[in-house]
Design a protein around this motif. Structure first.
Motif, PDB file in Angstrom:
ATOM      1  N   GLU A 109       0.826  -1.203   0.000  1.00  0.00           N
ATOM      2  CA  GLU A 109       0.000   0.000   0.000  1.00  0.00           C
ATOM      3  C   GLU A 109       0.863   1.256   0.000  1.00  0.00           C
ATOM      4  O   GLU A 109       2.064   1.205   0.257  1.00  0.00           O
ATOM      5  CB  GLU A 109      -0.927   0.029   1.221  1.00  0.00           C
ATOM      6  CG  GLU A 109      -0.218   0.501   2.470  1.00  0.00           C
ATOM      7  CD  GLU A 109      -1.159   0.929   3.570  1.00  0.00           C
ATOM      8  OE1 GLU A 109      -2.363   1.070   3.328  1.00  0.00           O
ATOM      9  OE2 GLU A 109      -0.680   1.134   4.693  1.00  0.00           O
ATOM     10  N   THR A 110       0.225   2.372  -0.326  1.00  0.00           N
ATOM     11  CA  THR A 110       0.892   3.655  -0.216  1.00  0.00           C
ATOM     12  C   THR A 110       0.260   4.418   0.934  1.00  0.00           C
ATOM     13  O   THR A 110      -0.941   4.663   0.930  1.00  0.00           O
ATOM     14  CB  THR A 110       0.736   4.479  -1.502  1.00  0.00           C
ATOM     15  OG1 THR A 110       1.239   3.729  -2.588  1.00  0.00           O
ATOM     16  CG2 THR A 110       1.504   5.781  -1.399  1.00  0.00           C
ATOM     17  N   LEU A 111       1.075   4.736   1.907  1.00  0.00           N
ATOM     18  CA  LEU A 111       0.591   5.534   3.022  1.00  0.00           C
ATOM     19  C   LEU A 111       1.147   6.936   2.848  1.00  0.00           C
ATOM     20  O   LEU A 111       2.354   7.111   2.699  1.00  0.00           O
ATOM     21  CB  LEU A 111       1.082   4.946   4.347  1.00  0.00           C
ATOM     22  CG  LEU A 111       0.824   5.794   5.586  1.00  0.00           C
ATOM     23  CD1 LEU A 111      -0.644   5.742   5.964  1.00  0.00           C
ATOM     24  CD2 LEU A 111       1.678   5.356   6.749  1.00  0.00           C
ATOM     25  N   ALA A 112       0.283   7.927   2.813  1.00  0.00           N
ATOM     26  CA  ALA A 112       0.761   9.290   2.671  1.00  0.00           C
ATOM     27  C   ALA A 112       0.732   9.964   4.031  1.00  0.00           C
ATOM     28  O   ALA A 112      -0.226   9.806   4.783  1.00  0.00           O
ATOM     29  CB  ALA A 112      -0.109  10.058   1.698  1.00  0.00           C
ATOM     30  N   ILE A 113       1.813  10.674   4.361  1.00  0.00           N
ATOM     31  CA  ILE A 113       1.812  11.487   5.574  1.00  0.00           C
ATOM     32  C   ILE A 113       1.807  12.933   5.121  1.00  0.00           C
ATOM     33  O   ILE A 113       2.717  13.378   4.434  1.00  0.00           O
ATOM     34  CB  ILE A 113       3.042  11.181   6.445  1.00  0.00           C
ATOM     35  CG1 ILE A 113       3.080   9.689   6.804  1.00  0.00           C
ATOM     36  CG2 ILE A 113       3.017  12.019   7.705  1.00  0.00           C
ATOM     37  CD1 ILE A 113       4.228   9.298   7.696  1.00  0.00           C
ATOM     38  N   VAL A 114       0.736  13.649   5.478  1.00  0.00           N
ATOM     39  CA  VAL A 114       0.565  15.015   5.009  1.00  0.00           C
ATOM     40  C   VAL A 114       0.675  15.968   6.184  1.00  0.00           C
ATOM     41  O   VAL A 114       0.146  15.693   7.258  1.00  0.00           O
ATOM     42  CB  VAL A 114      -0.818  15.205   4.350  1.00  0.00           C
ATOM     43  CG1 VAL A 114      -0.948  16.578   3.748  1.00  0.00           C
ATOM     44  CG2 VAL A 114      -1.044  14.152   3.292  1.00  0.00           C
ATOM     45  N   GLY A 115       1.353  17.078   5.982  1.00  0.00           N
ATOM     46  CA  GLY A 115       1.426  18.073   7.036  1.00  0.00           C
ATOM     47  C   GLY A 115       2.298  19.215   6.587  1.00  0.00           C
ATOM     48  O   GLY A 115       3.040  19.078   5.620  1.00  0.00           O
ATOM     49  N   ILE A 117       5.855   4.869   1.683  1.00  0.00           N
ATOM     50  CA  ILE A 117       5.445   5.934   2.595  1.00  0.00           C
ATOM     51  C   ILE A 117       5.730   7.229   1.875  1.00  0.00           C
ATOM     52  O   ILE A 117       6.873   7.500   1.496  1.00  0.00           O
ATOM     53  CB  ILE A 117       6.210   5.880   3.926  1.00  0.00           C
ATOM     54  CG1 ILE A 117       5.905   4.573   4.646  1.00  0.00           C
ATOM     55  CG2 ILE A 117       5.834   7.071   4.808  1.00  0.00           C
ATOM     56  CD1 ILE A 117       6.581   4.446   5.984  1.00  0.00           C
ATOM     57  N   PHE A 118       4.698   8.003   1.618  1.00  0.00           N
ATOM     58  CA  PHE A 118       4.827   9.182   0.778  1.00  0.00           C
ATOM     59  C   PHE A 118       4.590  10.414   1.631  1.00  0.00           C
ATOM     60  O   PHE A 118       3.512  10.583   2.185  1.00  0.00           O
ATOM     61  CB  PHE A 118       3.789   9.096  -0.344  1.00  0.00           C
ATOM     62  CG  PHE A 118       4.013  10.060  -1.449  1.00  0.00           C
ATOM     63  CD1 PHE A 118       4.787   9.694  -2.533  1.00  0.00           C
ATOM     64  CD2 PHE A 118       3.458  11.323  -1.409  1.00  0.00           C
ATOM     65  CE1 PHE A 118       5.005  10.585  -3.569  1.00  0.00           C
ATOM     66  CE2 PHE A 118       3.680  12.218  -2.434  1.00  0.00           C
ATOM     67  CZ  PHE A 118       4.451  11.839  -3.518  1.00  0.00           C
ATOM     68  N   ILE A 119       5.617  11.240   1.731  1.00  0.00           N
ATOM     69  CA  ILE A 119       5.508  12.398   2.603  1.00  0.00           C
ATOM     70  C   ILE A 119       5.372  13.657   1.775  1.00  0.00           C
ATOM     71  O   ILE A 119       6.137  13.861   0.828  1.00  0.00           O
ATOM     72  CB  ILE A 119       6.738  12.473   3.511  1.00  0.00           C
ATOM     73  CG1 ILE A 119       6.673  11.294   4.475  1.00  0.00           C
ATOM     74  CG2 ILE A 119       6.808  13.771   4.264  1.00  0.00           C
ATOM     75  CD1 ILE A 119       7.949  10.985   5.112  1.00  0.00           C
ATOM     76  N   GLY A 174       7.499  21.484   9.732  1.00  0.00           N
ATOM     77  CA  GLY A 174       7.543  21.533  11.179  1.00  0.00           C
ATOM     78  C   GLY A 174       6.504  20.661  11.845  1.00  0.00           C
ATOM     79  O   GLY A 174       6.395  20.658  13.066  1.00  0.00           O
ATOM     80  N   SER A 175       5.746  19.901  11.055  1.00  0.00           N
ATOM     81  CA  SER A 175       4.724  19.075  11.696  1.00  0.00           C
ATOM     82  C   SER A 175       5.294  17.741  12.161  1.00  0.00           C
ATOM     83  O   SER A 175       4.604  16.959  12.793  1.00  0.00           O
ATOM     84  CB  SER A 175       3.558  18.839  10.738  1.00  0.00           C
ATOM     85  OG  SER A 175       3.998  18.129   9.608  1.00  0.00           O
ATOM     86  N   GLY A 176       6.545  17.456  11.809  1.00  0.00           N
ATOM     87  CA  GLY A 176       7.162  16.227  12.286  1.00  0.00           C
ATOM     88  C   GLY A 176       7.133  15.096  11.281  1.00  0.00           C
ATOM     89  O   GLY A 176       7.541  13.985  11.593  1.00  0.00           O
ATOM     90  N   LYS A 177       6.657  15.357  10.082  1.00  0.00           N
ATOM     91  CA  LYS A 177       6.544  14.259   9.121  1.00  0.00           C
ATOM     92  C   LYS A 177       7.903  13.771   8.637  1.00  0.00           C
ATOM     93  O   LYS A 177       8.130  12.573   8.505  1.00  0.00           O
ATOM     94  CB  LYS A 177       5.638  14.663   7.948  1.00  0.00           C
ATOM     95  CG  LYS A 177       6.064  15.914   7.210  1.00  0.00           C
ATOM     96  CD  LYS A 177       4.952  16.373   6.286  1.00  0.00           C
ATOM     97  CE  LYS A 177       5.417  17.374   5.254  1.00  0.00           C
ATOM     98  NZ  LYS A 177       6.180  18.528   5.717  1.00  0.00           N
ATOM     99  N   SER A 178       8.827  14.690   8.415  1.00  0.00           N
ATOM    100  CA  SER A 178      10.150  14.267   7.965  1.00  0.00           C
ATOM    101  C   SER A 178      10.925  13.567   9.072  1.00  0.00           C
ATOM    102  O   SER A 178      11.635  12.598   8.824  1.00  0.00           O
ATOM    103  CB  SER A 178      10.958  15.468   7.467  1.00  0.00           C
ATOM    104  OG  SER A 178      10.489  15.861   6.216  1.00  0.00           O
TER     105      SER A 178
END
Lengths: 358, 350
Positions: free
Chosen positions: A37-43, A211-213, A46-50
């Motif tokens: 699957e592809t899980l995207a982390i959006v923010g 994991i797609f940021i 400074g939101s902590g995603k990286s």
């Protein structure tokens, strides 16, 4: 998609030591990654995603303090590994594509050298074999003349080509998981579309989990199976891509969706007032409360837990509490959902109509 | 909008020398902007949109073409005259009056160069056109306070009265949504969105008529982008500004602009009202660009067809036949005469 978890992050908490004190970058983040699957982390920045993604790769800076949590992969906790043990995973099992393709390629080494470097180091293969594999990889990421590119330097390539090379390098050791940290932010729209297409293709071919940021909701729409929205170090909402886009529950997700102009938006854009909180002093209640026009008194007092909306859809907002006042998401979000339902209905009708006529 | 033309660019060329070759960053670009209008310019990186803006505001001396502001010629280049002169020198069929012919061309060329120099002296800069830059961190001097940064333009133009300066700085700070007590801080103390507001404050303190915004939001977070876009829109209404809005994010451009020009490899390839451009794109590159915009809508996105555009190769002779032609009222496309007829027919069918 088989429902097999391949990566499980639970209660991850990371802070950074600075001269001013501890910066709470990631606060109690949990998510799983399923196979394929592809899980995207959006923010926003400074939101902590990286930081979250870097901790998966063991690439945190020395001043980072992991305060708690586990990252389980194949039965081992990646956070407890020593640096020499991490070699087995970094690159080989988990590959990463970085944001700026120019700054992560070495300008004084030829592309070929950078591609074969890790193969020659980690595996017992001859230079000729490594080159053959590198050329195949380059062709696989859509580079028109692999032989030529092999002998070029990174500055001779265009931005899109560079990003393709970076993807090839990330794939060189056949990882199971690919982490893409804003892979298209530095690129033009047309090139961006090509790179996104490429990532989708590779994922299908190799059965990768991605994991797609990103900070761009628009980019996510075509990529993600599931989306996690992060704000101020916390996941505020997560669910399938349809759930996040068509029935979002958290006011921050509403605001994010409402602040991107659609192609037929005419009204004034709904901007989010203010700026994200200073993570040196994380707010006591819901971190988004100060910028949230729907905030209730409780939001400033206590952090909301993740409420379950459907078995796949969770959101951390007090608005979901049974006693909370009922509020409507912004019009632009409702409008989009309505359009989607209509077009889906139309398509279904067409399908059934087509079958009947047959 | 009262339809009065405020800025006109005609045949603008900006070439850069690279060894023996010319790099044609901007090649024969013409457009005009009406008072109060927002003209969006889009295109991929390296297509010459920023160079166009910089030539208009006189950060470069144009190689060729002319720029009028408020009916006054503010800069001119001498490329056409130069080419005519070169041609006269090598022309085989110049006949008996060859000498006169050449000297006339030489005289014309000299005049054009003189005009260009004079204009540069007369208008070293045009304060009524101001620019907002892309990267708010790189464009603010980290060693100057906000007040110094914002007031610099005033001081350069001879304002010495400290009270007036302070009052004006406070006034623009309020206009862009910052507090007067921010004036004595340094740029690093501000977030990206606030820095861009400072950039805007610096531009509007000179009471400009035209603002050139060069990708003002691409370095900002989505939630902050909307704030800055709304601020620009609000300032336009309050101050009656005309805005030249340069960006590569098409959905923002569509939302914000009245008219849009699409640039590709130094040429303006298509220009139309935003609605018209989005509903009836004609040039292949515009179509490719529109099909690549990411939409915040998974359903639509998954069923979308992307169009790819391959840049055709032309010889210089073929290249000359291309020009921006009006296909439909207000809708211009770069094409040859032959194509024009077909395109017109197709457009009318829709």
């Amino acid at each position: 998609m088989e429902n097999k978890k391949i990566l499980e992050v639970s209660n991850l908490t990371i802070s950074f030591k600075t001269n001013d004190g501890l910066v709470h970058a990631v606060r109690d983040v949990s998510f799983d990654l399923m196979k394929g699957e592809t899980l995207a982390i959006v923010g926003e920045s400074g939101s902590g995603k990286s930081v979250t993604s870097r901790s998966l790769m063991g690439l945190l800076t020395p001043n980072a303090v992991v305060e708690g949590g586990t990252i389980m992969y194949e039965g081992t906790d990646l956070l407890k590994l020593r640096e020499d043990q991490f070699h087995k995973y970094r690159g080989n099992k988990i590959g990463m594509v970085f944001q700026d393709p120019l700054s992560c390629l070495n300008p004084i080494l030829k592309i070929g050298k950078q591609l074969t470097e890790s193969m020659l180091l980690n595996e017992k293969i001859s230079k000729a074999d490594a080159k053959a594999r590198a050329l195949k990889l380059l062709a696989g990421v859509g580079i028109p003349d692999p032989e030529r590119c092999y002998g070029q330097y990174s500055f001779e390539l265009s931005g899109g080509m560079r990003q393709r090379v970076v993807i090839a390098i990330a794939l060189s050791a056949n990882p199971e998981i690919l982490i893409c940290d804003e892979p298209t932010t530095a690129l033009d729209v047309t090139i961006q579309a090509q790179i996104l297409e490429l990532i989708n293709e590779i994922k299908r071919e190799r059965d990768l989990s991605v994991i797609f940021i990103t900070h761009d909701m628009g980019v996510v729409a075509n990529m993600a199976d599931r989306i996690a929205v992060m704000y101020a170090g916390k996941i505020v909402e997560y669910g399938t891509s349809e759930e996040i886009f068509y029935s979002p529950a958290h006011p921050y997700t509403w605001a994010l969706l409402a602040s991107i102009p659609d192609l037929d938006t005419h009204e004034k854009l709904e901007s989010i007032p203010g700026t994200p909180p200073n993570m040196l002093f994380p707010p006591k209640g819901d971190a988004f409360a100060a910028r949230n026009k729907y905030a209730i008194a409780l939001d400033f007092e206590e952090q909301p837990p993740l409420f379950e909306i459907t078995p796949t859809h969770y959101a951390a907002t007090w608005l979901l509490h049974p006693k909370a006042p009922k509020v409507q998401p912004p019009d632009i979000v409702l409008e989009r959902a309505r359009r989607w339902q209509e077009s889906e209905k139309a398509e279904n009708a067409e399908k059934s109509g087509g079958e009947e006529s047959r | 909008m009262n339809g009065e033309e405020i800025l006109r660019v005609e045949g603008l060329r900006q070439y850069f020398r690279n060894g023996r070759n010319w790099i044609k960053a901007v090649d024969d670009v013409s457009f005009s902007v009406k008072k109060g209008e927002i003209l969006g310019i889009v295109g991929e990186s390296g297509c010459g949109k920023t160079t166009t803006a910089r030539s208009v505001i006189k950060l470069y001396r144009p190689t060729g073409g002319k720029v009028w502001f408020n009916g006054e010629l503010i800069s001119a280049g001498a490329w056409d005259e130069r080419m005519a002169f070169e041609k006269a020198k090598t022309d085989k069929n110049r006949g008996e009056r060859a000498k006169e012919y050449i000297s006339e061309a030489r005289e014309n060329y000299r005049k054009a160069v003189d005009l260009s120099r004079q204009l540069n002296k007369k208008y070293p800069s045009v304060t009524e056109i101001q620019m907002i830059f892309q990267d708010p961190m790189a464009s603010l001097n980290p060693r100057m306070t906000i007040k110094e940064i914002i007031a610099e333009g005033l001081r350069i133009h001879g304002e010495k009265n400290e009270e007036i300066i302070t009052a004006k700085v406070y006034d623009v700070l309020k206009k862009v949504g910052l507090q007067p007590d921010h004036a004595n801080r340094y740029p690093h103390e501000f977030s990206g969105g606030q820095r861009q507001r400072i950039g805007i404050a610096r531009a509007i303190i000179m009471q400009p008529k035209v603002i050139i915004a060069d990708e003002p939001v691409s370095a900002l977070d989505v939630s902050i982008q909307a704030q800055v876009i709304n601020l620009l829109g609000q300032l336009r209404d309050e101050m009656g500004l005309t805005i030249l809005f340069i960006a590569h994010d098409l959905s923002v451009v569509k939302y914000f602009s009245d008219r849009i020009g699409v640039m590709y490899f130094g040429h303006m390839v298509e220009m139309a009202e935003s609605e018209e451009l989005f509903s009836h794109p004609i040039h292949g590159y515009t179509k490719a660009l529109l099909s690549a915009i990411p939409l915040p809508d998974p359903y639509a996105e998954k069923r979308r067809k992307r169009i790819f555009y391959q840049r055709p190769e032309y010889t210089p002779e073929e290249e000359e036949k291309f020009a921006l032609r009006e296909i439909y009222p207000g809708h211009f496309v770069r094409c040859t005469e032959l194509e024009e007829i077909n395109l017109r027919r197709e457009r009318e069918k829709d």
